[in-house]
Design a protein around this motif. Structure first.
Motif, PDB file in Angstrom:
ATOM      1  N   LYS A  26      -2.929  -0.623   4.325  1.00 45.23           N
ATOM      2  CA  LYS A  26      -3.899   0.705   4.576  1.00 45.23           C
ATOM      3  C   LYS A  26      -3.964   1.022   5.990  1.00 45.23           C
ATOM      4  O   LYS A  26      -4.122   2.059   6.185  1.00 45.23           O
ATOM      5  CB  LYS A  26      -5.047   0.564   3.811  1.00 45.23           C
ATOM      6  CG  LYS A  26      -4.819   0.340   2.117  1.00 45.23           C
ATOM      7  CD  LYS A  26      -6.409   0.333   1.529  1.00 45.23           C
ATOM      8  CE  LYS A  26      -6.295   0.392  -0.103  1.00 45.23           C
ATOM      9  NZ  LYS A  26      -7.523  -0.144  -0.691  1.00 45.23           N
ATOM     10  N   TYR A  27      -4.094  -0.068   6.719  1.00 49.08           N
ATOM     11  CA  TYR A  27      -4.634   0.264   7.895  1.00 49.08           C
ATOM     12  C   TYR A  27      -3.506  -0.451   9.028  1.00 49.08           C
ATOM     13  O   TYR A  27      -3.209  -1.456   9.144  1.00 49.08           O
ATOM     14  CB  TYR A  27      -5.790  -0.330   8.427  1.00 49.08           C
ATOM     15  CG  TYR A  27      -6.997   0.111   7.415  1.00 49.08           C
ATOM     16  CD1 TYR A  27      -7.608   1.266   7.914  1.00 49.08           C
ATOM     17  CD2 TYR A  27      -7.229  -0.649   6.187  1.00 49.08           C
ATOM     18  CE1 TYR A  27      -8.626   1.657   6.959  1.00 49.08           C
ATOM     19  CE2 TYR A  27      -8.102  -0.121   5.530  1.00 49.08           C
ATOM     20  CZ  TYR A  27      -9.062   1.249   5.808  1.00 49.08           C
ATOM     21  OH  TYR A  27     -10.035   1.638   4.748  1.00 49.08           O
ATOM     22  N   ASN A  28      -3.083   0.682   9.818  1.00 49.99           N
ATOM     23  CA  ASN A  28      -1.981  -0.003  11.021  1.00 49.99           C
ATOM     24  C   ASN A  28      -0.821  -0.596  10.412  1.00 49.99           C
ATOM     25  O   ASN A  28      -0.211  -1.290  11.089  1.00 49.99           O
ATOM     26  CB  ASN A  28      -2.884  -0.841  11.997  1.00 49.99           C
ATOM     27  CG  ASN A  28      -3.846  -0.071  12.710  1.00 49.99           C
ATOM     28  OD1 ASN A  28      -3.788   1.049  13.212  1.00 49.99           O
ATOM     29  ND2 ASN A  28      -5.111  -0.986  12.850  1.00 49.99           N
ATOM     30  N   ASP A  62      -4.910  -6.449   9.607  1.00 50.95           N
ATOM     31  CA  ASP A  62      -5.945  -5.770  10.158  1.00 50.95           C
ATOM     32  C   ASP A  62      -7.339  -5.961   9.524  1.00 50.95           C
ATOM     33  O   ASP A  62      -7.521  -6.308   8.182  1.00 50.95           O
ATOM     34  CB  ASP A  62      -5.746  -4.301   9.705  1.00 50.95           C
ATOM     35  CG  ASP A  62      -6.718  -3.115  10.418  1.00 50.95           C
ATOM     36  OD1 ASP A  62      -7.507  -2.946   9.938  1.00 50.95           O
ATOM     37  OD2 ASP A  62      -6.298  -2.582  11.370  1.00 50.95           O
ATOM     38  N   HIS A  65      -9.821  -4.524   8.371  1.00 53.32           N
ATOM     39  CA  HIS A  65     -10.285  -3.483   7.389  1.00 53.32           C
ATOM     40  C   HIS A  65      -9.402  -3.828   5.855  1.00 53.32           C
ATOM     41  O   HIS A  65      -9.785  -3.552   5.096  1.00 53.32           O
ATOM     42  CB  HIS A  65      -9.824  -2.169   7.642  1.00 53.32           C
ATOM     43  CG  HIS A  65     -10.566  -1.563   8.618  1.00 53.32           C
ATOM     44  ND1 HIS A  65     -10.154  -1.581  10.121  1.00 53.32           N
ATOM     45  CD2 HIS A  65     -11.937  -1.107   8.837  1.00 53.32           C
ATOM     46  CE1 HIS A  65     -10.926  -1.160  10.926  1.00 53.32           C
ATOM     47  NE2 HIS A  65     -11.968  -0.629  10.276  1.00 53.32           N
ATOM     48  N   ASP A  66      -8.384  -4.858   6.150  1.00 54.11           N
ATOM     49  CA  ASP A  66      -7.534  -5.215   5.062  1.00 54.11           C
ATOM     50  C   ASP A  66      -7.715  -6.653   4.642  1.00 54.11           C
ATOM     51  O   ASP A  66      -7.096  -7.533   3.883  1.00 54.11           O
ATOM     52  CB  ASP A  66      -6.303  -5.002   5.069  1.00 54.11           C
ATOM     53  CG  ASP A  66      -5.664  -3.811   4.345  1.00 54.11           C
ATOM     54  OD1 ASP A  66      -6.235  -3.205   3.531  1.00 54.11           O
ATOM     55  OD2 ASP A  66      -4.581  -3.135   5.000  1.00 54.11           O
ATOM     56  N   LYS A  92      -3.472  -2.183  18.471  1.00 56.49           N
ATOM     57  CA  LYS A  92      -3.361  -2.874  17.289  1.00 56.49           C
ATOM     58  C   LYS A  92      -3.920  -4.191  16.963  1.00 56.49           C
ATOM     59  O   LYS A  92      -4.406  -4.592  16.033  1.00 56.49           O
ATOM     60  CB  LYS A  92      -1.686  -2.875  16.797  1.00 56.49           C
ATOM     61  CG  LYS A  92      -1.405  -3.264  15.586  1.00 56.49           C
ATOM     62  CD  LYS A  92       0.019  -3.201  15.032  1.00 56.49           C
ATOM     63  CE  LYS A  92       0.671  -3.609  13.805  1.00 56.49           C
ATOM     64  NZ  LYS A  92       1.919  -3.289  13.597  1.00 56.49           N
ATOM     65  N   SER A 135      -7.379  -4.682  16.615  1.00 52.58           N
ATOM     66  CA  SER A 135      -8.090  -4.211  15.313  1.00 52.58           C
ATOM     67  C   SER A 135      -7.738  -5.523  14.318  1.00 52.58           C
ATOM     68  O   SER A 135      -8.026  -5.333  13.261  1.00 52.58           O
ATOM     69  CB  SER A 135      -7.442  -2.998  14.709  1.00 52.58           C
ATOM     70  OG  SER A 135      -6.067  -3.050  14.721  1.00 52.58           O
TER      71      SER A 135
END
Length: 990
Positions: free
Chosen positions: A237-239, A244, A246-247, A305, A308
């Motif tokens: 979902k992210y980058n 990441d 967020h994942d 990247k 994050s």
């Protein structure tokens, strides 16, 4: 027809078979590495370009090798896979095909020969799947798929077969992923091969393989090796990055092998006791948390990247602590968690290891350690040993480990809960720098243990106090590097043992909850334990003791750490001030380079006496005055007479005896050290003070005689809170040998006395109840026949009877306690006397010890004391040999000149012979003989003519043996005498 034709066919086949090649294939399955390697070399040599193999030879070899991979026999897969890889490399090394066989044909042969669809279910099918995986790995390792002209679809075919194996057989998922991961690794950083990597990622995505631990590892490898590779955009979902932050929840589920993919086949469903290789791939790409940089810098796309990405600390908390070690997590996943924990301990940096002692990890570690029959107990033990092993290799890790086990995520009572000494073992391995950090942390935990419950706080404080004592014991002889640490521990004890109640200037150290009086007493006891270890192992023990009492005085005056808990009135304060002045003067007299032993010894006893005053010992104040007298006579008054110095010496002996009487290891050691220094200055009166102790009985009467006790309870008992670290010394009382029945009748009749006391109690009880004995069934009076007045009268009688019984029980306990006290005291004095005979055995004064020791061997009701006295006497006689025999010429220098100096020795010899006539243990007879022979040597050394009178004394003893029923002298007494006569007679004649 079959009987005629079949033998011919078999003969033609055997004629065409290459026997050597058959042997090669057989050796490829050997269990021995060297045999397999040799066979592989021989086989490969047949397919080099120089050998010019035919198409049929190559085809048969490939078929045989691929089929061999599917064999479950011996080590076939290992040998055949090595040979296959090399054969493929040789056959397709120079061009696309050899004799009509190309790479595509080789892939077809591989696919057909290892196809498991036609095999029987069970082990045979498993063997085919394993052979298929090994074959695919051999093809990739041979690099034939990357040869010019080889169709790109063949690469996709092989990758598809490997993924198909992983999806079809969950137990081979990790192995399949590892083969693909290693293939990517071989292709890494070769830009020409980027399309192979992209195709592999696309294939594993389309087969539901990407959201698995193996898929994450491959994705990360392609990202790093080929930054410009075109990867699918709809996976993360992210980058487009699995790491990441967020994942992180998705990542946690993947690493636990709980798939979120629609294709549930991505979950392995099979547990492996080894860590998946993907953990290494992930851990190696995580960054440690760093402090935020105040400077603003331009970030490129890659740096942005990476910023994050989840950090190692975040990953550990989310994936491991809240994932594998969650309360609801299975034992199998917690097993993986322990493997990861040990991996970081063994390989991680100090920064990373500090981050892994998280709440759930430490909780699980404690729970599994605490109970042996828990499923993961052995893993927890292994984890603890891994921590200890890291500490032994890297002492600086000790601080990290202690912080983790006892910190915010750990438990202050880790060792108590787990019933192991993990923290203690770690602390004792720490280097000085780490130990300093550990002590600072433990100091804060003593002040604020993190609980409002007083009992829990007291328990934690006791544990830390005991831990400090263990540090001092272990490191007291470790050298000067540890001196600051040991001094800090003593200073810490002083602050919390003697100060509190009010808030001092050091507000950050205020204890919460307040330290209880019992804990303060414990700390004072632990100071003694520390000093006991230091006195034995450091060069200047007097200085350490002096620093402790000086700190107490300084903190008392400054009120830096609150109010002093001991009330000191004017007279005591004056004695203390005088004592500190004397100590200061003694320090100035002592040479810093060459220490005066007598000054150091006196400083030690002076400092410890002051410590006793601070501990509230009333007798210690009078001891200070006596020490002041000793100081003035030894060092203060240069014109002091010899008589005055003798008085001071006698006073010092009394002080040392006072210390020796206390149940403290510290005071025992101190009294021995100080006495050893001043032994040669001991007078007859001082020696008599020691003798008087061993002459009293080991019972209540002897205790009262020695300590002037008249059934008072004024003496404080020192409670041994923890026998391991307490300074209190407990000596077991061992009853005398059964042979000594005449002397020990009181002890042997103790059981009869108990029975008599019980019978008397029963009689009084029966009398109070107005009945017969309780065991008499003819009682004619029942409770129902009594009126109220009679019942009240009975109650009063019962109160008296039970009160008398309680007093009798208490008296019996007093007797036992008195025996233990006197046994302990006599042991101490015997230790001191042994020091005296070692240092002063040539002194005539030491002869005064012979008769008291000999009588103690006979009279003592405690076998331990009897044996100890015998040992001291034997040591005395052993040391007095040759020129070490005491000379009687010095006797009478200060006595009446008309008195014969040798006469007391004659009297002593006669007294020893009388003692030998008394019935006693065998040890007593042996000791009497040793003492007699020793006195004979002393008399003969004075004048050889004395031998005539000595013979007469022995003759009188022999006569008594023959004629008197009261003479119980043993035959060995005369045997020793005869042996001495034989040896001495030769030397006298010469």
């Amino acid at each position: 027809m079959s009987t005629e034709t079949n033998p011919k066919k078999r003969r033609r086949e055997s004629y065409n078979v290459d026997v050597k090649q058959v042997e090669i294939y057989e050796d490829l399955a050997s269990m021995k590495d060297e045999v397999r390697l040799k066979a592989a070399q021989e086989l490969v040599s047949r397919f080099t370009p120089e050998s010019k193999p035919t198409e049929d030879q190559v085809r048969k070899a490939l078929q045989r090798l691929f089929r061999g991979l599917c064999s479950g026999r011996k080590a076939a897969r290992i040998g055949f896979s090595v040979a296959l890889t090399e054969v493929l490399s040789q056959v397709f090394a120079s061009k696309q095909s050899v004799s009509g066989i190309g790479v595509s044909e080789a892939i077809r042969i591989f696919s057909t020969a290892t196809d498991p669809s036609g095999s029987e279910p069970g082990q045979e099918r498993k063997d085919y799947y394993l052979g298929r995986l090994f074959g695919a790995e051999a093809i990739i390792k041979s690099s034939i798929l990357f040869q010019p002209g080889v169709p790109f679809e063949e690469w996709n075919t092989v990758v598809g077969i490997i993924i198909e194996i992983g999806n079809a057989k969950p137990w081979l998922r990790e192995e399949s992923g590892w083969v693909l991961y290693r293939a990517l690794h071989e292709l890494a950083n070769q830009e020409a091969h980027v399309r192979y990597c992209e195709k592999m990622i696309e294939t594993i995505r389309s087969n539901g393989f990407v959201k698995s631990p193996e898929g994450v590892a491959m994705w990360l490898l392609v990202q790093d090796a080929f930054p410009n590779a075109k990867l699918p955009q709809d996976v993360w979902k992210y980058n487009n990055d699995p790491l990441d932050r967020h994942d992180r929840r998705t990542l946690a589920k993947i690493m636990k092998q709980v798939s979120e993919a629609e294709d549930q086949s991505a979950a392995s469903g099979v547990w492996n006791s080894r860590l998946n290789f993907a953990w290494d791939a992930v851990l190696s790409r995580l960054a440690d948390s760093k402090p935020a940089d105040s400077k603003k810098e331009k970030k490129d796309k890659k740096a942005e990247k990476e910023s994050s990405r989840i950090t190692f600390e975040e990953f550990w908390t989310e994936v491991v602590d809240d994932g594998l070690f969650a309360a609801a997590s299975s034992d199998e996943r917690k097993y993986w968690g322990f493997l990861l924990f040990m991996k970081i301990i063994e390989e991680g940096t100090l920064h990373r290891t500090e981050a892994i002692f998280t709440k759930n990890v430490v909780r699980c570690l404690m729970n599994q350690l605490a109970v042996e029959d828990r499923y993961l107990h052995r893993m927890a033990v292994k984890a603890v040993k891994t921590i200890q092993k890291r500490v032994s290799k890297e002492a600086a890790f000790a601080s990290v480990a202690v912080k983790g086990l006892l910190g915010h995520s750990g438990s202050l009572q880790f060792d108590q809960i787990t019933k192991v000494k993990t923290v203690e073992k770690i602390v004792l391995e720490a280097d000085p720098e780490s130990l300093k950090e550990i002590i600072q942390r433990l100091e804060r935990l003593i002040a604020v243990p993190g609980t409002d419950e007083p009992k829990v706080a007291a328990s934690s404080r006791q544990y830390f106090a005991d831990l400090f004592v263990s540090i001092v014991r272990t490191r007291s002889s470790a050298g000067e590097d540890y001196t600051p640490v040991l001094q800090h521990i003593l200073s810490l004890f002083v602050r919390y043992a003697y100060f509190g109640g009010e808030q001092g200037e050091q507000k950050q150290l205020t204890a919460n909850p307040p330290i209880s009086p019992a804990t303060q007493e414990l700390f004072r006891n632990r100071i003694n334990s520390c000093l006991n270890s230091l006195i034995s192992n450091i060069k200047d023990p007097a200085e350490v003791a002096y620093v402790v009492v000086r700190q107490i005085r300084d903190y008392q005056k400054s009120k830096e750490y609150g109010k002093f808990i001991i009330e000191i009135d004017g007279a005591i304060a004056e004695s203390l001030d005088a004592a500190f002045k004397s100590l200061k003067k003694l320090s100035s007299k002592d040479d810093k380079d060459v220490k005066d032993a007598s000054i150091q010894a006196f400083r030690l006893v002076y400092s410890l006496t002051i410590l006793q005053v601070y501990n509230g010992d009333a007798d210690a104040v009078s001891m200070l005055d006596e020490l002041a007298f000793c100081y003035s006579k030894f060092w203060g008054d240069k014109k002091s007479k010899k008589e005055d110095r003798s008085d001071a010496s006698n006073a010092l002996v009394e002080i040392l005896l006072s210390f020796a009487s206390k149940p403290s290891k510290l005071f025992r050691r101190m009294s021995e050290q100080v006495f050893g220094v001043f032994a040669d200055q001991i007078t007859a009166d001082g020696l008599q003070s020691l003798i008087s102790v061993i002459e009293v009985k080991e019972n209540l009467a002897g205790q009262q005689e020695m300590f002037d006790q008249q059934d008072d309870d004024e003496d404080e008992e020192m409670e041994d809170v923890d026998s391991l670290d307490s300074d209190v010394e407990v000596i077991d009382v061992d009853d005398a040998d059964e042979e000594n029945s005449d002397e020990d009748s009181g002890d042997e009749d103790e059981g009869e006395e108990d029975e008599e006391e019980l019978a008397a109690f029963d009689a009084k009880l029966a009398e109070a109840l107005g009945t017969h004995r309780p065991d008499d069934d003819n009682s004619d009076l029942s409770e129902a026949d009594m009126n109220d007045d009679e019942m009240e009268a009975v109650d009063e009688m019962l109160v008296k009877v039970f009160k008398a019984r309680q007093q009798a029980t208490s008296k019996k306990k007093d007797k036992q306690d008195a025996k233990e006290t006197m046994t302990n005291f006599k042991n101490r004095v015997l230790d001191i006397l042994e020091i005296y005979v070692k240092k002063c055995h040539t002194s005539v004064l030491a002869l005064d010890l012979i008769l008291p020791l000999l009588r103690l061997v006979r009279k003592s009701t405690v076998k331990q004391i009897s044996q100890r006295a015998s040992d001291v006497l034997r040591e005395y006689t052993r040391l007095c040999k040759g020129n070490a025999i005491p000379s009687l010429s010095t006797v009478g220098d200060e006595e009446d000149e008309e008195e014969d100096p040798i006469e007391p020795v004659w009297d002593l010899l006669r007294a020893v012979h009388k003692e030998a006539m008394i019935s006693g243990l065998a040890a007593h007879s042996t000791a009497a003989s040793q003492a007699s022979i020793f006195l004979v040597k002393v008399l003969v050394a004075q004048n050889k003519q004395n031998i005539s009178q000595i013979v007469d004394i022995y003759a009188e003893t022999r006569k008594a043996q023959m004629l008197s029923n009261k003479c119980h002298v043993q035959p060995g007494f005369f045997t020793d005498w005869n042996n001495w006569c034989v040896n001495a007679g030769k030397s006298m004649k010469n």
